[in-house]
Enzyme design. Sequence first.
Site, short mmCIF file in Angstrom:
data_model
loop_
_atom_site.label_atom_id
_atom_site.label_comp_id
_atom_site.label_asym_id
_atom_site.label_seq_id
_atom_site.Cartn_x
_atom_site.Cartn_y
_atom_site.Cartn_z
CG HIS A 243 10.23 -29.54 24.42
ND1 HIS A 243 9.82 -28.44 25.25
CD2 HIS A 243 9.63 -29.09 23.18
CE1 HIS A 243 9.31 -27.69 24.73
NE2 HIS A 243 8.80 -27.76 23.61
CB CYS B 98 6.57 -23.72 22.43
SG CYS B 98 6.85 -25.08 23.45
CG LEU B 99 1.43 -27.11 22.12
CD1 LEU B 99 1.01 -28.60 22.18
CD2 LEU B 99 0.22 -25.93 21.49
CD GLN C 16 5.89 -29.33 24.89
OE1 GLN C 16 6.08 -29.92 24.00
NE2 GLN C 16 5.32 -28.14 24.72
CG HIS D 61 10.46 -27.09 19.02
ND1 HIS D 61 10.05 -25.68 18.81
CD2 HIS D 61 9.79 -27.56 20.12
CE1 HIS D 61 9.30 -25.18 19.96
NE2 HIS D 61 8.94 -26.19 20.87
CD GLU D 62 8.02 -31.00 19.98
OE1 GLU D 62 7.96 -31.24 21.12
OE2 GLU D 62 7.34 -29.98 19.19
N GLY E 251 3.58 -30.81 17.51
CA GLY E 251 4.59 -31.52 18.07
C GLY E 251 4.19 -31.35 19.71
NI NI Z 1 7.64 -27.00 22.31
#
Ligand code: NI
Length: 172
Positions: free
Chosen positions: A140, A94-95, A51, A136-137, A46
Amino acid sequence: MSIKPLVILPDSKLRLISEPIKEVTGEIRRLADDMLETMYDAPGVGLAAIQIGMPVRMVTMDVSKSEEERQPLVLINPEITWVSEEKRVYEEGCLSIPEYYEEVERPDRVRFRFMNLKGETIEQDADGLLATCVQHEIDHLNGVLFIDYLSKLKRDRVMTKFKKAAKREAGA
Ligand code: NI
């Protein structure tokens, strides 16, 4: 389509509240393509637009875990409309917080509403990894990170680690 650099902790952009998208324009479609390409390249399940530095309410996801049968999802202005009382613990990463994983408790099932790239509004139920990922997304988009659900001790520790790494990088 191009792979974009990821915004990494402690970059303050990660704390921005992203803006709603009014209309699916060519620019939005290109952003979705770049997000998918960046997400698959990472690789991750995701990605939120912020991001890659764009503070707009769009998320890409693919929880299919299969290179052959990709199931890309693009969510525009996604919102959670219902959550189950039952909770579930899942190890999240998380990226924007590379190579850091911790268990987070969230509602087990959710219902969410979003607009797709055709401009259609869709409401869908999710469980399992998809339910975790969508929560989670969407976090963000509101400047919330999964480390916010951890103890202060753990959060301070990871913040310190990433601040030091950013300093090293800047000094290099
Ligand atoms: Ni993340």
